[in-house]
Structure formats: structure tokens, C-alpha cells
Design a protein around this motif. Structure first.
Motif, mmCIF file in Angstrom:
data_model
loop_
_atom_site.group_PDB
_atom_site.id
_atom_site.type_symbol
_atom_site.label_atom_id
_atom_site.label_comp_id
_atom_site.label_asym_id
_atom_site.label_seq_id
_atom_site.Cartn_x
_atom_site.Cartn_y
_atom_site.Cartn_z
ATOM 1 N N UNK A 89 0.851 -1.190 0.029
ATOM 2 C CA UNK A 89 0.157 0.088 -0.140
ATOM 3 C C UNK A 89 0.953 1.054 -0.104
ATOM 4 N N UNK A 90 0.429 2.194 -0.439
ATOM 5 C CA UNK A 90 1.152 3.507 -0.634
ATOM 6 C C UNK A 90 0.249 4.466 0.062
ATOM 7 N N UNK A 91 0.668 5.815 0.096
ATOM 8 C CA UNK A 91 0.113 6.944 0.795
ATOM 9 C C UNK A 91 0.034 8.072 -0.044
ATOM 10 N N UNK A 100 -3.462 1.305 -3.854
ATOM 11 C CA UNK A 100 -2.852 -0.259 -4.023
ATOM 12 C C UNK A 100 -2.951 -0.519 -5.521
ATOM 13 N N UNK A 101 -1.868 -1.071 -6.197
ATOM 14 C CA UNK A 101 -2.198 -1.474 -7.673
ATOM 15 C C UNK A 101 -3.083 -2.392 -7.816
ATOM 16 N N UNK A 102 -3.708 -2.520 -8.964
ATOM 17 C CA UNK A 102 -4.771 -3.748 -9.351
ATOM 18 C C UNK A 102 -4.655 -4.835 -8.778
ATOM 19 N N UNK A 105 -4.692 -4.636 -4.959
ATOM 20 C CA UNK A 105 -6.027 -4.496 -4.651
ATOM 21 C C UNK A 105 -7.129 -5.535 -4.821
ATOM 22 N N UNK A 106 -6.846 -6.241 -5.954
ATOM 23 C CA UNK A 106 -7.807 -7.237 -6.107
ATOM 24 C C UNK A 106 -7.756 -8.388 -5.044
ATOM 25 N N UNK A 107 -6.392 -8.817 -4.912
ATOM 26 C CA UNK A 107 -6.256 -9.991 -4.101
ATOM 27 C C UNK A 107 -6.483 -9.681 -2.598
ATOM 28 N N UNK A 108 -6.243 -8.406 -2.172
ATOM 29 C CA UNK A 108 -6.606 -8.143 -0.773
ATOM 30 C C UNK A 108 -8.206 -8.153 -0.466
ATOM 31 N N UNK A 109 -8.912 -7.356 -1.577
ATOM 32 C CA UNK A 109 -10.222 -7.118 -1.774
ATOM 33 C C UNK A 109 -11.153 -8.347 -1.666
ATOM 34 N N UNK A 119 -9.657 2.195 -0.180
ATOM 35 C CA UNK A 119 -8.735 2.230 -1.088
ATOM 36 C C UNK A 119 -8.829 2.784 -2.228
ATOM 37 N N UNK A 120 -7.842 3.532 -2.673
ATOM 38 C CA UNK A 120 -7.713 4.107 -4.047
ATOM 39 C C UNK A 120 -8.992 5.293 -4.408
#
Length: 210
Positions: A89-91, A100-102, A105-109, A119-120
């Protein structure tokens, strides 16, 4: 809307986004104006905030309901700062966005669908929360006094408890103390050596010039 039970459960308030925003900005302005947060907001501050919200929105809030609603935002603030530590994750400091890159992001969500709103996208009222609860980030600790309102003295989430490895033992503290002293001494030695080297170098250059 967010319903909060009043003291004893006898009353409850319906919160709109506009009311929450007004409350947070009012309390953030108090902090910015010099009101200390280390001991929480006093009843006089909470009651004054309730009167201001009531006047603006024609509501009938009490200071206790302001206190309860503030705890809701405190928990959100705690969660945001935990999610900022998610792997990869970035801020975005300017816009208050956890990025979060795609792929990540997809893996976490996929496993944490309830966190999608964090996020994002800009986090609503994070600036106000930061002003009010900023000491939370400095200490990472929460006291268990239920009468407190602010992040350093109120809620300790389950996730925060899971991240804590438990209280330090006497042996742990002794080991940490003994380990830190040589490191400090070593750092001082390095700094002293560096200063001596710098002075010596300057002296050599002056001697050569003469």
C-alpha cells in the motif's frame, strides 16, 4: 445515517454526513485553537459542539451523543492507519488516499470486501480526524478509560490487540535496556571520531596552505 444511543439508551440521534462533517470540523478547530487533546475534550467542549450542531441542523443532540459519535470516527481513524500498513500500500499525503495497484488491490479485497471504501479514493474528513486524533499515531497505544473521548485514551480495536505481542516482561525490559546503552555509546563514539577526523582534515589543509 448513524444512530447512536444516548446515556442509558433513552434517546438516540440520526446523523447525516453533513452533521458529521460539521461536528468534526468544529472539534478540529478547537484543537487547532489550542485545546489540548491529551486529556480529551471536556464536557463543556462536547456540550458546546452539540449546541452548534443543533443550531445549524435544528437537531436536539446532547454532549454525550457527540462523544459517542466521535468514538465512531475514532475507530475509523484507527482502521485507516492500520490499512495504510497493508502490504504494497502507498499513501497519497496530499489527497489522503491509500493506494494499491490492481494486482494487490484485487487480492486484498477478495478476502476483505468490507475494506473496499478505504482504498484508491480520498478518505472523507481524514484531515479533521488527523487534527483531533493525531496523538494516536505518535504512541500507537490506547488507554481503557471509557470516559475518554480521544484516540490516545479510548478505543483499542481487536486488530490492534492482535498486532501487540503482549506486555514486556522484566527480562525483556532489562535486555532492551542493556542492549540500548552500548548502541548509544557506540553512536557517540562514531560521531566523536567523525568530528575529530573533520577537524584533523581542516588542520592538514591549513598546514599545506602555509
Amino acid at each position: 445515517m448513524d444512530n447512536n444511543s444516548g446515556k442509558g439508551g433513552s434517546t438516540h440521534a440520526s446523523w447525516t454526513s453533513a452533521m458529521s462533517s460539521f461536528m468534526l470540523k468544529h472539534l478540529a478547530n478547537l484543537v487547532a485553537g489550542g485545546t489540548r487533546t491529551s486529556s480529551g475534550f471536556k464536557a463543556v467542549h462536547l456540550n458546546a459542539c452539540a449546541r452548534a450542531v443543533n443550531e445549524r441542523f435544528n437537531s436536539t443532540l446532547t454532549g454525550e451523543q457527540i462523544k459517542n459519535h466521535l468514538k465512531t470516527w475514532q475507530r475509523k481513524f484507527t482502521k485507516i492507519n492500520r490499512l495504510r500498513k497493508v502490504s504494497a500500500a502507498g499513501w497519497d499525503e496530499k489527497n489522503f488516499i491509500i493506494t494499491l495497484d490492481d494486482e494487490h488491490y484485487n487480492g486484498y479485497i477478495e478476502d476483505h470486501k468490507a475494506d473496499d471504501d478505504y482504498f484508491n479514493k480520498p478518505l472523507a474528513y481524514y484531515g479533521e480526524m488527523l487534527t483531533i486524533f493525531r496523538s494516536t499515531m505518535a504512541t500507537g497505544k490506547y488507554a481503557k478509560d471509557s470516559s475518554s473521548v480521544l484516540g490516545t485514551e479510548d478505543v483499542q480495536t481487536k486488530n490492534d490487540e492482535e498486532e501487540n505481542d503482549g506486555p514486556a516482561t522484566t527480562d525483556d525490559r532489562a535486555e532492551a535496556s542493556s542492549a540500548s546503552k552500548p548502541k548509544k555509546a557506540r553512536t557517540q563514539e562514531i560521531e566523536d571520531d567523525g568530528l575529530i577526523g573533520a577537524f584533523t582534515s581542516v588542520g592538514d589543509k591549513l598546514a599545506s596552505a602555509n
